[in-house]
Design a protein around this motif. Structure first.
Motif, PDB file in Angstrom:
ATOM      1  N   ARG A  48       0.892  -1.073  -0.021  1.00 40.49           N
ATOM      2  CA  ARG A  48      -0.055  -0.037   0.017  1.00 40.49           C
ATOM      3  C   ARG A  48       0.876   1.189  -0.101  1.00 40.49           C
ATOM      4  O   ARG A  48       0.719   2.282  -0.844  1.00 40.49           O
ATOM      5  CB  ARG A  48      -0.991  -0.067   1.320  1.00 40.49           C
ATOM      6  N   HIS A  49       1.631   1.195   0.801  1.00 39.40           N
ATOM      7  CA  HIS A  49       2.500   2.509   0.948  1.00 39.40           C
ATOM      8  C   HIS A  49       3.624   2.840   0.058  1.00 39.40           C
ATOM      9  O   HIS A  49       4.116   3.820  -0.376  1.00 39.40           O
ATOM     10  CB  HIS A  49       3.365   2.531   2.498  1.00 39.40           C
ATOM     11  N   ASP A  52       1.339   4.277  -2.888  1.00 44.13           N
ATOM     12  CA  ASP A  52       0.975   5.818  -2.704  1.00 44.13           C
ATOM     13  C   ASP A  52       2.213   6.861  -2.367  1.00 44.13           C
ATOM     14  O   ASP A  52       2.085   7.907  -2.224  1.00 44.13           O
ATOM     15  CB  ASP A  52      -0.194   5.607  -1.670  1.00 44.13           C
ATOM     16  N   THR A  86       4.220   6.941   0.231  1.00 39.83           N
ATOM     17  CA  THR A  86       4.600   7.300   1.732  1.00 39.83           C
ATOM     18  C   THR A  86       5.464   6.265   2.471  1.00 39.83           C
ATOM     19  O   THR A  86       5.614   6.374   3.495  1.00 39.83           O
ATOM     20  CB  THR A  86       3.261   7.332   2.358  1.00 39.83           C
TER      21      THR A  86
END
Length: 150
Positions: free
Chosen positions: A45-46, A49, A51
């Motif tokens: 996920r990170h 995105d 992050t």
């Protein structure tokens, strides 16, 4: 030994996660849950995105050192007017490769990522082993760090 450096990719996650778990075990963390699945979900996920970023150290294509930087945003404060903070994690060098400057180079690269992201500060909860590295790099202890477990 010819160490090369590159950013973490999705294809590296299995090895990266194994090394993260080895790091936590080495630091004496209480292993009361299987972290492989939540770590896999987090990193997918990170990474996607933007992050989370990681630089890796490789010896002939084999990962021998890792770093990680998670980007979070808090309300701005005086010592960090952007409110953007880098949370350093996953600093790990395989035992046979320690004391060769690998962690220092990984730290340099990943803190530059935080600077580029616009972070005003980088924070870490350092292991006993890491304190010397971070102090030499310029990190300062903040005796007020506290944690409340939910």
């Amino acid at each position: 030994m010819s160490i090369t450096y590159r950013k973490l990719t999705e294809e590296d996650l299995d090895v990266f996660i194994r090394m993260r778990i080895a790091q936590l075990r080495e630091e004496g963390a209480k292993e009361d849950v299987d972290l492989a699945e939540p770590l896999t979900e987090y990193y997918h996920r990170h990474l996607a995105d933007g992050t989370f970023v990681s630089w890796l150290a490789l010896d002939e294509g084999r990962i021998v050192g890792t770093s990680g930087m998670s980007f979070v945003e808090k309300p701005p404060y005086f010592s960090c007017p952007s409110g953007r903070i880098g949370l350093l994690s996953s600093m790990y060098t395989a035992p046979a490769y320690r004391r060769r400057g690998i962690a220092k180079e990984l730290l340099r690269r990943v803190t530059e990522e935080a600077r580029a992201y616009g972070c005003g500060t980088v924070q870490i909860t350092a292991s006993d082993m890491g304190v010397l590295l971070y102090t030499a790099f310029g990190f300062e202890k903040n005796g007020n760090f506290m944690q409340y477990k939910l």
